[in-house]
Design an enzyme around this catalytic site. Structure first.
Site, short mmCIF file in Angstrom:
data_model
loop_
_atom_site.label_atom_id
_atom_site.label_comp_id
_atom_site.label_asym_id
_atom_site.label_seq_id
_atom_site.Cartn_x
_atom_site.Cartn_y
_atom_site.Cartn_z
N ASP A 72 15.90 -12.90 -9.38
CA ASP A 72 14.58 -13.23 -8.84
C ASP A 72 13.82 -13.15 -10.07
O ASP A 72 13.57 -12.25 -10.53
CB ASP A 72 14.29 -12.11 -7.91
N TYR A 124 6.20 -14.05 -14.96
CA TYR A 124 6.88 -12.73 -15.66
C TYR A 124 7.12 -12.89 -16.90
O TYR A 124 7.56 -11.69 -17.88
CB TYR A 124 8.37 -12.46 -14.82
N ASN A 147 4.82 -12.64 0.22
CA ASN A 147 3.68 -12.21 0.51
C ASN A 147 2.75 -12.61 1.82
O ASN A 147 1.47 -12.62 1.96
CB ASN A 147 2.57 -11.75 -0.62
N LEU A 156 12.93 0.26 -4.67
CA LEU A 156 13.08 1.76 -5.11
C LEU A 156 11.54 2.47 -5.22
O LEU A 156 11.48 3.58 -5.88
CB LEU A 156 13.84 1.70 -6.43
N GLY A 157 10.38 1.89 -4.94
CA GLY A 157 9.27 2.52 -4.81
C GLY A 157 8.49 2.18 -6.11
O GLY A 157 7.69 3.09 -6.57
N THR A 158 8.70 1.21 -6.85
CA THR A 158 8.17 0.67 -7.87
C THR A 158 8.33 1.46 -9.35
O THR A 158 8.82 2.74 -9.18
CB THR A 158 6.60 0.41 -7.96
N SER A 185 15.86 -3.07 -12.89
CA SER A 185 15.95 -2.03 -13.97
C SER A 185 16.24 -2.74 -15.35
O SER A 185 16.96 -3.71 -15.17
CB SER A 185 17.13 -1.17 -13.58
P1 A2P Z 1 14.54 1.50 -15.50
O1 A2P Z 1 14.13 -0.03 -15.61
O2 A2P Z 1 14.07 2.39 -16.43
O3 A2P Z 1 15.77 1.86 -14.59
P2 A2P Z 1 11.37 -1.34 -8.10
O4 A2P Z 1 12.67 -2.30 -7.99
O5 A2P Z 1 11.18 -0.60 -6.61
O6 A2P Z 1 10.21 -2.07 -8.55
O7 A2P Z 1 11.44 -0.12 -9.08
C1 A2P Z 1 11.75 -0.21 -10.55
C2 A2P Z 1 11.67 1.12 -11.25
O8 A2P Z 1 12.78 2.11 -10.81
C3 A2P Z 1 11.85 0.72 -12.47
O9 A2P Z 1 10.84 1.84 -13.21
C4 A2P Z 1 13.24 1.17 -12.97
O10 A2P Z 1 13.27 1.81 -14.23
C5 A2P Z 1 13.51 2.28 -12.03
N1 A2P Z 1 14.84 2.72 -11.39
C6 A2P Z 1 15.62 1.37 -11.25
N2 A2P Z 1 17.01 1.80 -10.86
C7 A2P Z 1 16.86 3.07 -10.54
C8 A2P Z 1 17.67 4.10 -10.31
N3 A2P Z 1 18.86 3.90 -9.90
N4 A2P Z 1 17.17 5.39 -10.24
C9 A2P Z 1 15.89 5.85 -10.66
N5 A2P Z 1 15.08 4.82 -11.12
C10 A2P Z 1 15.33 3.44 -11.02
#
Ligand code: A2P
Length: 315
Positions: A55, A60, A172, A224-226, A276
């Site tokens: 995506d 970005y 959206n 994952l809640g941002t 991530s």
């Molecule tokens: P990071 O890039 O350091 O892994 P979302 O997808 O809801 O936007 O969430 C993205 C956020 O969640 C990023 O800050 C990412 O950080 C973190 N994140 C991604 N995967 C995990 C995971 N398995 N456990 C905890 N945090 C995660």
């Protein structure tokens, strides 16, 4: 059949047979500026881990790295172009119909790809066209632009006909905006997907039901809640991954709260695009096809819905 429809079928198929089809619909999301090269590495790691759906978006600012990662993995013989499902997005300053095709062509040039698998209208509101991606007036207010979303949609339909996008969709959009497109006289293709915020604290029950009825795939962003970056996230809503219910269910399956949150959505037919840049977490977020949640657990997680967005899109 628009390619993404096979995703919804894959997602709703019974356990056991999902794995190979689900891999095709796995998304990988990027947003906000990333340190140079980090996106290239992350995408390559993701592709090696099994992700196939990427995506992306012009705004970005890392589409060149995504394209390079895909091309390098193709050159390595790891994947073929047709194994990848790339989603690109039309930004708010490019809604006038005559700008749509040149904008997509610019994205393809940056990616160095011949087509995107999915092209979506990123947001339903339009900004003043021009070099400023976030045009503001002297009072710091966004400068909007009067355009007809249906005309923008027709320009996307033409991109699909020209083979520049295999499928077209939106992001959206609420129910009213979706209906506006679907009721457009002379509609050629309806949106195959609507990308919106979706996770256990914002489960979107009504929109999900509406989209199910109309065969529109919900793609859930921020699953994952941002990152809880206060510059764009409403952090008054508690951190999703600290939730006791998600963690307790995770213990039972020897999974993390993140894996439970992702599994919850795919099990109800919502595509997830976890973001991530960490190799271990990129792999962790893919390890969700070897267990399933019970109906009772699905209900328990559904009950966590707070109807509060992390991403308020105050624009
Ligand atoms: P990071 O890039 O350091 O892994 P979302 O997808 O809801 O936007 O969430 C993205 C956020 O969640 C990023 O800050 C990412 O950080 C973190 N994140 C991604 N995967 C995990 C995971 N398995 N456990 C905890 N945090 C995660």
């Amino acid at each position: 059949t628009p390619q993404i429809l096979s995703i919804s079928q894959g997602l709703s198929s019974s356990e056991g047979e999902v794995s190979s089809r689900l891999i095709l619909c796995w998304f990988f999301s990027f947003s906000h500026q990333t340190p140079k090269g980090s996106c290239l590495e992350a995408v390559k790691i993701a592709i090696d881990a099994g992700y196939r759906h990427i995506d992306g978006a012009f705004v970005y600012f890392n589409e060149h790295e995504v394209g390079q990662a895909i091309r390098e993995k193709i050159a390595e013989g790891k994947i073929k172009r047709e194994d990848i499902f790339y989603c690109g997005k039309l930004w708010n300053t490019c809604h006038p119909p005559e700008l749509v095709r040149p904008t997509l062509e610019k994205t393809l040039k940056i990616l160095q790809l011949d087509y995107v698998d999915l092209y979506i209208i990123e947001l339903p509101m339009a900004f003043k066209p021009g070099d400023a991606l976030y045009p503001k007036d002297e009072n710091g207010k966004f400068i909007y632009h009067e355009t007809d979303l249906c005309a923008t949609w027709e320009a996307l339909e033409a991109c699909k006909d020209a083979g520049l996008a295999k499928s077209i969709g939106v992001s959206n959009f609420n129910r009213r905006q979706l209906e506006m497109i679907m009721n457009k006289p002379g509609l050629k293709y309806k949106p195959v997907s609507n990308q919106v915020e979706c996770h256990p604290y914002f489960t979107q029950p009504k929109l999900l039901e509406f989209c199910r009825q109309h065969d529109i795939v919900i793609v859930g962003y921020s699953p994952l809640g941002t990152s809880r970056d206060e510059s764009w996230v409403n952090v008054s809503s508690p951190p999703l991954l600290k939730d006791p219910v998600l963690n307790a269910i995770g213990k039972k399956y020897n999974k993390t709260a993140a894996q439970i949150a992702l599994r919850f959505n795919i099990q109800r037919g919502v595509v997830v695009i976890p973001k991530s840049f960490n190799p271990q977490r990129i792999r962790e977020n893919f390890q969700i096809f070897d267990f399933s949640l019970t109906e009772k657990e699905m209900k328990e997680i559904e009950a966590l819905n707070k109807n509060v967005r992390y991403v308020e899109l105050l624009m």
